[in-house]
Write a protein that holds these residues in place. Structure first.
Motif, PDB file in Angstrom:
ATOM      1  N   LEU A 133      28.187  44.584  32.568  1.00  0.00           N
ATOM      2  CA  LEU A 133      28.573  43.395  33.325  1.00  0.00           C
ATOM      3  C   LEU A 133      30.079  43.366  33.590  1.00  0.00           C
ATOM      4  O   LEU A 133      30.514  42.962  34.670  1.00  0.00           O
ATOM      5  N   VAL A 134      30.869  43.807  32.611  1.00  0.00           N
ATOM      6  CA  VAL A 134      32.328  43.855  32.807  1.00  0.00           C
ATOM      7  C   VAL A 134      32.677  44.831  33.933  1.00  0.00           C
ATOM      8  O   VAL A 134      33.532  44.553  34.776  1.00  0.00           O
ATOM      9  N   GLU A 135      31.990  45.966  33.963  1.00  0.00           N
ATOM     10  CA  GLU A 135      32.243  46.962  35.008  1.00  0.00           C
ATOM     11  C   GLU A 135      31.916  46.392  36.388  1.00  0.00           C
ATOM     12  O   GLU A 135      32.648  46.625  37.363  1.00  0.00           O
ATOM     13  N   ALA A 136      30.834  45.618  36.489  1.00  0.00           N
ATOM     14  CA  ALA A 136      30.459  45.020  37.776  1.00  0.00           C
ATOM     15  C   ALA A 136      31.531  44.030  38.242  1.00  0.00           C
ATOM     16  O   ALA A 136      31.912  44.017  39.424  1.00  0.00           O
ATOM     17  N   ILE A 137      32.035  43.202  37.331  1.00  0.00           N
ATOM     18  CA  ILE A 137      33.071  42.229  37.694  1.00  0.00           C
ATOM     19  C   ILE A 137      34.358  42.936  38.100  1.00  0.00           C
ATOM     20  O   ILE A 137      35.013  42.570  39.086  1.00  0.00           O
ATOM     21  N   GLU A 138      34.724  43.987  37.354  1.00  0.00           N
ATOM     22  CA  GLU A 138      35.957  44.721  37.669  1.00  0.00           C
ATOM     23  C   GLU A 138      35.865  45.396  39.035  1.00  0.00           C
ATOM     24  O   GLU A 138      36.834  45.404  39.807  1.00  0.00           O
ATOM     25  N   LEU A 139      34.714  45.962  39.353  1.00  0.00           N
ATOM     26  CA  LEU A 139      34.542  46.604  40.651  1.00  0.00           C
ATOM     27  C   LEU A 139      34.623  45.575  41.776  1.00  0.00           C
ATOM     28  O   LEU A 139      35.216  45.831  42.833  1.00  0.00           O
ATOM     29  N   ALA A 140      34.050  44.388  41.546  1.00  0.00           N
ATOM     30  CA  ALA A 140      34.118  43.328  42.559  1.00  0.00           C
ATOM     31  C   ALA A 140      35.564  42.888  42.773  1.00  0.00           C
ATOM     32  O   ALA A 140      35.997  42.689  43.919  1.00  0.00           O
ATOM     33  N   LEU A 141      36.332  42.735  41.703  1.00  0.00           N
ATOM     34  CA  LEU A 141      37.739  42.344  41.830  1.00  0.00           C
ATOM     35  C   LEU A 141      38.549  43.411  42.559  1.00  0.00           C
ATOM     36  O   LEU A 141      39.421  43.105  43.373  1.00  0.00           O
ATOM     37  N   GLU A 142      38.248  44.666  42.267  1.00  0.00           N
ATOM     38  CA  GLU A 142      38.938  45.763  42.947  1.00  0.00           C
ATOM     39  C   GLU A 142      38.674  45.715  44.445  1.00  0.00           C
ATOM     40  O   GLU A 142      39.572  45.941  45.267  1.00  0.00           O
ATOM     41  N   SER A 143      37.438  45.385  44.823  1.00  0.00           N
ATOM     42  CA  SER A 143      37.100  45.282  46.236  1.00  0.00           C
ATOM     43  C   SER A 143      37.791  44.075  46.880  1.00  0.00           C
ATOM     44  O   SER A 143      38.303  44.164  47.998  1.00  0.00           O
ATOM     45  N   LEU A 144      37.816  42.943  46.172  1.00  0.00           N
ATOM     46  CA  LEU A 144      38.459  41.742  46.715  1.00  0.00           C
ATOM     47  C   LEU A 144      39.956  41.939  46.924  1.00  0.00           C
ATOM     48  O   LEU A 144      40.549  41.380  47.852  1.00  0.00           O
ATOM     49  N   ASN A 145      40.574  42.728  46.055  1.00  0.00           N
ATOM     50  CA  ASN A 145      42.026  42.930  46.127  1.00  0.00           C
ATOM     51  C   ASN A 145      42.425  44.190  46.885  1.00  0.00           C
ATOM     52  O   ASN A 145      43.601  44.556  46.889  1.00  0.00           O
ATOM     53  N   ASN A 146      41.464  44.853  47.507  1.00  0.00           N
ATOM     54  CA  ASN A 146      41.767  46.068  48.263  1.00  0.00           C
ATOM     55  C   ASN A 146      42.556  45.700  49.520  1.00  0.00           C
ATOM     56  O   ASN A 146      42.074  44.933  50.361  1.00  0.00           O
ATOM     57  N   PRO A 147      43.788  46.210  49.699  1.00  0.00           N
ATOM     58  CA  PRO A 147      44.618  45.836  50.856  1.00  0.00           C
ATOM     59  C   PRO A 147      43.968  46.152  52.191  1.00  0.00           C
ATOM     60  O   PRO A 147      44.163  45.437  53.170  1.00  0.00           O
ATOM     61  N   SER A 148      43.193  47.232  52.243  1.00  0.00           N
ATOM     62  CA  SER A 148      42.589  47.625  53.513  1.00  0.00           C
ATOM     63  C   SER A 148      41.445  46.694  53.917  1.00  0.00           C
ATOM     64  O   SER A 148      40.984  46.737  55.047  1.00  0.00           O
ATOM     65  N   HIS A 161      35.021  24.389  48.935  1.00  0.00           N
ATOM     66  CA  HIS A 161      33.667  24.675  49.451  1.00  0.00           C
ATOM     67  C   HIS A 161      33.574  26.079  50.056  1.00  0.00           C
ATOM     68  O   HIS A 161      32.661  26.334  50.852  1.00  0.00           O
ATOM     69  N   GLU A 162      34.501  26.945  49.729  1.00  0.00           N
ATOM     70  CA  GLU A 162      34.456  28.321  50.246  1.00  0.00           C
ATOM     71  C   GLU A 162      34.322  29.269  49.061  1.00  0.00           C
ATOM     72  O   GLU A 162      34.967  29.093  48.022  1.00  0.00           O
ATOM     73  N   PHE A 163      33.483  30.298  49.216  1.00  0.00           N
ATOM     74  CA  PHE A 163      33.221  31.242  48.134  1.00  0.00           C
ATOM     75  C   PHE A 163      33.284  32.669  48.661  1.00  0.00           C
ATOM     76  O   PHE A 163      33.161  32.906  49.869  1.00  0.00           O
ATOM     77  N   LYS A 164      33.484  33.578  47.758  1.00  0.00           N
ATOM     78  CA  LYS A 164      33.392  35.012  48.064  1.00  0.00           C
ATOM     79  C   LYS A 164      32.198  35.561  47.292  1.00  0.00           C
ATOM     80  O   LYS A 164      32.100  35.393  46.070  1.00  0.00           O
ATOM     81  N   ARG A 165      31.293  36.210  47.996  1.00  0.00           N
ATOM     82  CA  ARG A 165      30.124  36.785  47.334  1.00  0.00           C
ATOM     83  C   ARG A 165      30.080  38.290  47.576  1.00  0.00           C
ATOM     84  O   ARG A 165      30.240  38.743  48.716  1.00  0.00           O
ATOM     85  N   LEU A 166      29.872  39.032  46.515  1.00  0.00           N
ATOM     86  CA  LEU A 166      29.763  40.484  46.617  1.00  0.00           C
ATOM     87  C   LEU A 166      28.410  40.921  46.077  1.00  0.00           C
ATOM     88  O   LEU A 166      27.947  40.426  45.043  1.00  0.00           O
ATOM     89  N   ILE A 167      27.771  41.827  46.777  1.00  0.00           N
ATOM     90  CA  ILE A 167      26.495  42.400  46.351  1.00  0.00           C
ATOM     91  C   ILE A 167      26.741  43.864  45.971  1.00  0.00           C
ATOM     92  O   ILE A 167      27.227  44.648  46.787  1.00  0.00           O
ATOM     93  N   LEU A 168      26.435  44.191  44.739  1.00  0.00           N
ATOM     94  CA  LEU A 168      26.628  45.551  44.230  1.00  0.00           C
ATOM     95  C   LEU A 168      25.280  46.116  43.809  1.00  0.00           C
ATOM     96  O   LEU A 168      24.367  45.379  43.430  1.00  0.00           O
ATOM     97  N   PHE A 169      25.173  47.409  43.834  1.00  0.00           N
ATOM     98  CA  PHE A 169      23.930  48.066  43.424  1.00  0.00           C
ATOM     99  C   PHE A 169      24.277  49.317  42.634  1.00  0.00           C
ATOM    100  O   PHE A 169      25.081  50.141  43.075  1.00  0.00           O
ATOM    101  N   ARG A 170      23.694  49.417  41.454  1.00  0.00           N
ATOM    102  CA  ARG A 170      23.864  50.614  40.618  1.00  0.00           C
ATOM    103  C   ARG A 170      22.573  51.430  40.721  1.00  0.00           C
ATOM    104  O   ARG A 170      21.597  51.165  40.017  1.00  0.00           O
ATOM    105  N   PRO A 171      22.536  52.405  41.614  1.00  0.00           N
ATOM    106  CA  PRO A 171      21.283  53.164  41.788  1.00  0.00           C
ATOM    107  C   PRO A 171      21.038  54.098  40.609  1.00  0.00           C
ATOM    108  O   PRO A 171      21.977  54.672  40.049  1.00  0.00           O
ATOM    109  N   PHE A 172      19.780  54.221  40.230  1.00  0.00           N
ATOM    110  CA  PHE A 172      19.403  55.188  39.211  1.00  0.00           C
ATOM    111  C   PHE A 172      19.256  56.558  39.857  1.00  0.00           C
ATOM    112  O   PHE A 172      18.684  56.691  40.933  1.00  0.00           O
ATOM    113  N   GLY A 173      19.774  57.563  39.204  1.00  0.00           N
ATOM    114  CA  GLY A 173      19.677  58.920  39.722  1.00  0.00           C
ATOM    115  C   GLY A 173      18.312  59.528  39.458  1.00  0.00           C
ATOM    116  O   GLY A 173      17.455  58.927  38.799  1.00  0.00           O
TER     117      GLY A 173
END
Length: 528
Positions: free
Chosen positions: A176-191, A230-242
């Protein structure tokens, strides 16, 4: 010719990258060129605003300039990374084309990466990420669990986990920590963000939901605070099984693997007689690779217990048993410890057992297959039987024991809070330090040993098994127990009686009987 053209193309890519780096360096040097002392410190000029307000305005302006400049640099770095990645992919494509032109086909590594990427994309397409799938019944739906930074809210709790709890298991916490960290990295990505966007942190995380489909992967939906009310940011992540990988293939021969079944006992001769009936059928007649060690405390009913052992020995021609008599009050940990250390032969597989346990011959092989000296110990989760008097109270008679041992919601539960029944090699038991012999009476010694193994480098195999049952018996919690032991004993007693539905029927039996009387009265009045 193809190779010469490829080398020339690579040279141009390298030169372009060097020029881009030089351009960024020049921009940085120009921006950092020292100015006058007032400008360098961001102070107001003599003809500008004066006083406290002027200094604050100048400092805010300077801070805004630095923020914009840092954002600009981040965007340029991100663009360079993307361009470099694109150039690298073009280079690999050119290499593959050159290989194909030379008749060698595409590079094996590149092809493997492409195949893996295609597989992972197919996993996303199969999961319910972009669209739902048709399900046969309501029971086929895979529910989500929800979580915040501190807690997980889960549906499948068993008897040891709670509906709301902190994630204790390291793998679940890290996931769960990894999912939150990846979402934050995406939110803070300058590009992917505007130049003036504020940085997002973990404190902006509101909640998330996630679920795992065993053949596809884990889907996460994370919600963060937005920039406005009343504004939110929502991210959808998927960890596919190999894809499934073959790790090991081996032949396992258990023909000569002896199990030493150790049973600590005090009194309870009737229960021991029932235990020996099961032992005779499963261990002597069907398996044939068993030694039995009985550690008996005190002398009351001892002769009766020894007589049961001797009668079984004569009737089944069974000699592989040991009877050890100890003085003093009963201590399960001491009995098992003495029984394990009494063995003088080669390294043997131990099965710590109680007199109110029923097991099948298939379980004995499961015990062998899930243990390995110096590597693995086995802690099965057994199925605990409810009180037959409650389960079959509406029947004329209680069915025979073999017919009662059915794994159903109404007949019992997985005893996932118990660690007393275990299979482990004697060498591992000795090396880990055995039981804590200071623990007296009921409970505690099994958890202490289990924790020792969890703190070691051995693999602990923990799984429910279909051939191991705890037979119901009335539990007495004596006053001599410590407060903690007494609490554990009472909790176990409460869980042993019946399911929630059956206990509810007992609690509301007066209302149910009153309803039945009313129904009979209505029926009789209609007839008259």
């Amino acid at each position: 010719m193809v190779r010469r053209g490829l080398l020339g193309w690579i040279s141009r890519v390298v030169v372009l990258f060097v020029l881009l780096c030089c351009a960024v360096s020049v921009l940085y040097m120009l921006a950092c060129t020292p100015k006058g002392d007032e400008e360098q410190l961001g102070l107001p000029r003599a003809n500008g605003p004066t006083g406290k307000e002027g200094y604050q305005a100048a400092l805010q302006e300077r801070e805004e300039q630095h923020r914009n400049y840092v954002s600009s640099l981040k965007r340029q770095i991100a663009q360079l990374k993307e361009e470099l990645q694109g150039r690298s992919e073009q280079l690999r494509g050119a290499q593959d084309q050159a290989s194909e032109a030379a008749g060698r086909g595409p590079a094996p590594k590149a092809q493997a990466q492409a195949d893996l990427l295609a597989f992972l994309r197919a996993q996303v397409d199969k999961a319910e990420v972009h669209a739902g799938v048709k399900l046969a019944t309501e029971y086929a739906a895979v529910p989500f669990d929800s979580f915040t930074l501190q807690k997980v809210y889960q549906l499948e709790t068993g008897l040891t986990r709670h509906p709301e709890e902190k994630p204790v298991r390291k793998d679940k916490r890290d996931e769960l920590v990894e999912a939150i960290e990846l979402a934050l990295e995406s939110l803070n990505n300058p590009s992917e963000s505007s130049p003036n966007q504020r940085p997002y942190t973990a404190s902006d995380f509101i909640e998330g939901i996630y679920r795992t489909e065993k053949d596809k992967g884990t889907l996460y939906e994370l919600t963060f605070k937005g920039d406005h009310k009343h504004e939110f940011k929502r991210l959808i992540l998927f960890r596919p099984f190999g894809p499934i990988m073959k790790v090991k293939k081996e032949k396992v021969n258990m023909a000569n693997t002896l199990i030493n079944v150790i049973v600590p006992l005090a009194k309870r001769a009737d229960k021991f007689r029932q235990f020996m009936q099961n032992f005779r059928e499963m261990c002597i007649q069907q398996d044939g690779r068993i030694h039995l060690t009985v550690v008996y405390f005190g002398k009351e009913e001892m002769n009766e217990v020894k007589g049961i052992l001797e009668n079984t020995s004569k009737a089944a021609n069974f000699r592989n048993f040991t009877f050890i008599q100890l003085n003093g009050e009963f201590s399960r940990g001491k009995g098992l410890d003495v029984g394990a250390r009494f063995w003088k032969g080669s390294n043997v597989l131990l099965f710590f057992c109680d007199v109110d346990i029923y097991f099948t011959s298939e379980f004995l092989n499961t015990c062998r297959l899930n243990t390995q000296p110096g590597k693995k110990v086995f802690y099965p989760v057994l199925f605990s039987q409810y009180n037959p008097g409650i389960i079959y109270g509406h029947h004329d008679t209680i069915p025979p024991l073999e017919q009662q041992l059915v794994i159903k919601k109404e007949t019992g539960f997985w005893r996932d809070f118990g660690f007393g029944m275990t299979c482990q090699y004697r060498s591992d038991f000795i090396n880990i330090g055995g039981f804590d012999l200071d623990i007296k009476g009921w409970g505690g010694e099994d958890v202490h040993l289990y924790r020792k193994y969890l703190h070691s480098n051995l693999i602990v195999v923990r799984t429910p098994v279909r051939g191991l049952f705890h037979l119901w018996h009335e539990k007495r919690c004596v006053d001599e127990l410590t407060p903690e032991q007494y609490k554990m004993c009472m909790q176990s007693k409460a869980m042993n009686e019946a399911s929630h539905g059956q206990l509810g029927m007992l609690v509301f039996r007066h209302e149910i009987e009153a309803h039945l009387r009313k129904q009979k009265q209505k029926t009789s009045s209609k007839k008259t």
